[in-house]
Write a protein that holds these residues in place. Structure first.
Motif, mmCIF file in Angstrom:
data_model
loop_
_atom_site.group_PDB
_atom_site.id
_atom_site.type_symbol
_atom_site.label_atom_id
_atom_site.label_comp_id
_atom_site.label_asym_id
_atom_site.label_seq_id
_atom_site.Cartn_x
_atom_site.Cartn_y
_atom_site.Cartn_z
ATOM 1 N N ALA A 33 0.821 -1.213 0.000
ATOM 2 C CA ALA A 33 0.000 0.000 0.000
ATOM 3 C C ALA A 33 0.852 1.259 0.000
ATOM 4 C CB ALA A 33 -0.923 -0.005 1.219
ATOM 5 N N LYS A 34 2.164 1.091 0.156
ATOM 6 C CA LYS A 34 3.108 2.213 0.194
ATOM 7 C C LYS A 34 4.496 1.657 -0.106
ATOM 8 C CE LYS A 34 3.696 1.757 5.217
ATOM 9 N NZ LYS A 34 3.598 2.445 6.530
ATOM 10 N N PRO A 35 5.517 2.510 -0.229
ATOM 11 C CA PRO A 35 6.871 1.998 -0.494
ATOM 12 C C PRO A 35 7.319 0.970 0.545
ATOM 13 C CG PRO A 35 6.807 4.364 -0.852
ATOM 14 C CD PRO A 35 5.468 3.987 -0.268
ATOM 15 N N VAL A 36 8.114 0.026 0.082
ATOM 16 C CA VAL A 36 8.581 -1.081 0.921
ATOM 17 C C VAL A 36 10.089 -0.949 1.121
ATOM 18 C CG1 VAL A 36 8.828 -3.590 1.111
ATOM 19 C CG2 VAL A 36 6.757 -2.593 0.071
ATOM 20 N N ARG A 37 10.506 -1.041 2.377
ATOM 21 C CA ARG A 37 11.928 -0.976 2.714
ATOM 22 C C ARG A 37 12.465 -2.394 2.893
ATOM 23 N NH1 ARG A 37 14.409 1.443 8.285
ATOM 24 N NH2 ARG A 37 12.667 0.213 9.058
ATOM 25 N N LEU A 38 13.538 -2.697 2.184
ATOM 26 C CA LEU A 38 14.204 -3.993 2.310
ATOM 27 C C LEU A 38 15.564 -3.762 2.967
ATOM 28 C CD1 LEU A 38 14.731 -6.961 1.895
ATOM 29 C CD2 LEU A 38 15.179 -6.526 -0.532
ATOM 30 N N LEU A 39 15.675 -4.163 4.223
ATOM 31 C CA LEU A 39 16.915 -3.992 4.973
ATOM 32 C C LEU A 39 17.919 -5.090 4.607
ATOM 33 C CD1 LEU A 39 15.415 -3.200 8.491
ATOM 34 C CD2 LEU A 39 16.749 -1.617 7.089
ATOM 35 N N VAL A 40 19.155 -4.675 4.376
ATOM 36 C CA VAL A 40 20.259 -5.604 4.115
ATOM 37 C C VAL A 40 21.296 -5.389 5.209
ATOM 38 C CG1 VAL A 40 22.122 -6.232 2.542
ATOM 39 C CG2 VAL A 40 19.868 -5.657 1.634
ATOM 40 N N PRO A 41 21.630 -6.433 5.983
ATOM 41 C CA PRO A 41 22.469 -6.247 7.168
ATOM 42 C C PRO A 41 23.959 -6.142 6.902
ATOM 43 C CG PRO A 41 21.762 -8.508 7.028
ATOM 44 C CD PRO A 41 21.082 -7.792 5.902
ATOM 45 N N PHE A 42 24.352 -5.768 5.686
ATOM 46 C CA PHE A 42 25.762 -5.599 5.368
ATOM 47 C C PHE A 42 25.956 -4.354 4.510
ATOM 48 C CE2 PHE A 42 25.448 -10.201 6.131
ATOM 49 C CZ PHE A 42 26.398 -10.317 7.135
ATOM 50 N N ALA A 43 27.213 -3.926 4.420
ATOM 51 C CA ALA A 43 27.552 -2.747 3.626
ATOM 52 C C ALA A 43 27.384 -3.050 2.135
ATOM 53 C CB ALA A 43 28.991 -2.326 3.922
ATOM 54 N N VAL A 51 21.796 -9.630 -4.684
ATOM 55 C CA VAL A 51 20.556 -10.412 -4.664
ATOM 56 C C VAL A 51 19.378 -9.516 -4.312
ATOM 57 C CG1 VAL A 51 19.304 -12.251 -3.463
ATOM 58 C CG2 VAL A 51 21.684 -12.604 -4.149
ATOM 59 N N ALA A 52 19.540 -8.707 -3.262
ATOM 60 C CA ALA A 52 18.445 -7.843 -2.806
ATOM 61 C C ALA A 52 18.025 -6.845 -3.876
ATOM 62 C CB ALA A 52 18.869 -7.109 -1.532
ATOM 63 N N ARG A 53 18.984 -6.197 -4.506
ATOM 64 C CA ARG A 53 18.639 -5.166 -5.498
ATOM 65 C C ARG A 53 18.036 -5.772 -6.756
ATOM 66 N NH1 ARG A 53 19.924 -0.200 -3.982
ATOM 67 N NH2 ARG A 53 21.476 0.067 -2.319
ATOM 68 N N SER A 54 18.493 -6.952 -7.154
ATOM 69 C CA SER A 54 17.924 -7.611 -8.336
ATOM 70 C C SER A 54 16.436 -7.901 -8.124
ATOM 71 C CB SER A 54 18.672 -8.920 -8.623
ATOM 72 O OG SER A 54 20.025 -8.680 -8.931
ATOM 73 N N VAL A 55 16.114 -8.455 -6.960
ATOM 74 C CA VAL A 55 14.726 -8.797 -6.658
ATOM 75 C C VAL A 55 13.897 -7.542 -6.408
ATOM 76 C CG1 VAL A 55 13.203 -10.014 -5.057
ATOM 77 C CG2 VAL A 55 15.346 -11.082 -5.793
ATOM 78 N N ALA A 56 14.459 -6.577 -5.686
ATOM 79 C CA ALA A 56 13.729 -5.352 -5.368
ATOM 80 C C ALA A 56 13.342 -4.589 -6.638
ATOM 81 C CB ALA A 56 14.567 -4.462 -4.457
ATOM 82 N N VAL A 67 10.171 -0.501 -4.046
ATOM 83 C CA VAL A 67 10.781 -1.427 -3.090
ATOM 84 C C VAL A 67 12.261 -1.077 -3.082
ATOM 85 C CG1 VAL A 67 11.229 -3.832 -2.487
ATOM 86 C CG2 VAL A 67 9.075 -3.203 -3.609
ATOM 87 N N TYR A 68 12.712 -0.466 -2.004
ATOM 88 C CA TYR A 68 14.076 0.069 -1.985
ATOM 89 C C TYR A 68 14.937 -0.634 -0.946
ATOM 90 C CZ TYR A 68 12.470 2.824 2.063
ATOM 91 O OH TYR A 68 11.961 3.220 3.272
ATOM 92 N N VAL A 69 16.206 -0.781 -1.296
ATOM 93 C CA VAL A 69 17.161 -1.469 -0.444
ATOM 94 C C VAL A 69 17.853 -0.458 0.454
ATOM 95 C CG1 VAL A 69 19.331 -2.778 -0.406
ATOM 96 C CG2 VAL A 69 17.542 -3.344 -2.078
ATOM 97 N N GLU A 70 17.942 -0.795 1.741
ATOM 98 C CA GLU A 70 18.658 0.038 2.705
ATOM 99 C C GLU A 70 19.708 -0.813 3.393
ATOM 100 O OE1 GLU A 70 17.746 2.359 6.886
ATOM 101 O OE2 GLU A 70 16.188 2.387 5.329
ATOM 102 N N HIS A 92 5.624 -3.867 5.010
ATOM 103 C CA HIS A 92 6.297 -2.750 4.359
ATOM 104 C C HIS A 92 7.713 -2.540 4.855
ATOM 105 C CE1 HIS A 92 2.036 -1.974 3.432
ATOM 106 N NE2 HIS A 92 2.547 -1.608 2.266
ATOM 107 N N THR A 93 8.152 -3.400 5.776
ATOM 108 C CA THR A 93 9.567 -3.512 6.129
ATOM 109 C C THR A 93 9.934 -4.984 6.043
ATOM 110 O OG1 THR A 93 9.589 -1.580 7.601
ATOM 111 C CG2 THR A 93 11.327 -3.218 7.903
ATOM 112 N N LEU A 94 10.860 -5.291 5.170
ATOM 113 C CA LEU A 94 11.361 -6.646 4.996
ATOM 114 C C LEU A 94 12.839 -6.654 5.363
ATOM 115 C CD1 LEU A 94 9.869 -7.370 1.438
ATOM 116 C CD2 LEU A 94 8.821 -7.876 3.652
#
Length: 328
Positions: A33-43, A51-56, A67-70, A92-94
């Motif tokens: 229903a709004k932008p989705v944040r995808l947290l990645v626990p590494f630099a 992997v995260a950015r390809s899928v996002a 769907v943005y990677v952080e 909305h937070t993955l």
């Protein structure tokens, strides 16, 4: 006492409130229903981000929401996991989970401020990526057996870098040390990118990571691939043997990545995220990128990913104990 406050009660209250407030309009799993944040626990710069950015990117195209990677490195993934556990359980937070945060940290780290099996819901496995073992060309070893022999003849003189404590590369190298009897010092970094900078400069001598991060450097001759962690050789490196071939038949290790949401996320939403992720993994852009990197796509249901995590926890709890893996 843990440096982090317990999340269990606060997270339960937040999750209950969010569930009660969940609009009836979303009962059919209408997500996002709004932008989705995808947290990645590494630099940035490692396989996890690729992997995260390809899928996002594909999820953004499919859903019409960004769907943005952080990237949020630190604390062997604990920093990002804490933030994800505290987020509203509405899909909305993955967070991108992997072998370290889900299967190793529970046995390596004391007093985690969350329970990975209680405070998160597995959504789907995204990818398995072969671990590749590499050394700097200045190391006087042309292959795996020569490297092991050199390290044993010079215990403690060489260093290997990783993306951080409990990263896939850290675990793969510690597992390799366990089975071979080598002694090589671990230098944790805040991500694959930073550790590769020092490896390429010769400030560290070895590492293990995935082909997405290492492939170009191997092809350019800046790094020497000496083995892969899978049971079979990989198409990108047909002349590089497996560790199993080198006299360690039970050795197998790979990087794997999957999506999780905070506990309390409605089942319809979890199912919708899994379905959209499966569709993204089947897209031409993702399948072509994964094929280039010798990654195997996932996309199965939540229960399948949950069972996979349990199996990995059984395997790595034993390895952590035997190898005495510590958060350096």
């Amino acid at each position: 006492m843990s440096a982090f406050p317990s999340l269990n009660r606060r997270h339960w209250i937040a999750g209950t409130a969010a569930a009660l407030a969940w609009p009836a309009a979303h009962a059919d799993g209408a997500w996002p229903a709004k932008p989705v944040r995808l947290l990645v626990p590494f630099a940035p710069g490692g396989t996890s981000e690729i992997v995260a950015r390809s899928v996002a990117a594909e999820l953004t195209k499919q859903t019409g929401q960004n769907v943005y990677v952080e990237n949020k490195p630190g604390g062997a993934g604990v920093v990002a996991m804490v933030e994800a556990a505290k987020a509203a359980p509405d899909g909305h937070t993955l967070i991108l989970g992997h072998v370290g945060t889900l299967a190793v940290n529970p046995y390596m780290l004391a007093n985690q401020p969350y329970d990975v099996n209680r405070d998160f819901l597995p959504v789907t496995l995204l990818a398995k990526v072969p671990n590749v073992f590499v050394i700097h060309p200045d190391v006087p070893a042309k292959n795996f057996k020569e490297f092991v022999a050199y390290v044993k003849a010079n215990p403690g003189r060489l260093n290997y870098g990783s993306a951080g404590n409990a990263s896939a590369g850290h675990l793969a190298m510690e597992y390799l040390k366990l089975v071979t009897g080598m002694f090589i010092t671990h230098i944790p970094y805040r991500g694959t990118g930073p550790q590769l900078t020092d490896l390429l400069a010769g400030r560290t001598q070895a590492s293990s990571a995935g082909m997405p991060a290492l492939g170009a450097h191997i092809r350019a001759g800046k790094l020497r691939a000496i083995a892969v962690g899978t049971q079979q050789r990989i198409p990108a490196l047909p002349d590089v043997p497996t560790v199993a071939e080198m006299g360690y038949p039970d050795f197998e290790t790979s990087q794997w990545y999957g999506l999780l949401t905070p506990a309390g996320t409605p089942p319809d939403v979890v199912r919708k995220i899994q379905q959209e992720s499966f569709k993204a993994l089947k897209s031409n852009a993702v399948t072509e990128r994964f094929a280039t990197d010798n990654a195997v796509g996932g996309g199965g249901p939540s229960a399948e990913f949950a069972a996979f995590i349990r199996r990995e926890q059984q395997i790595w709890s034993d390895i952590v104990k035997r190898a005495q893996i510590r958060a350096d």
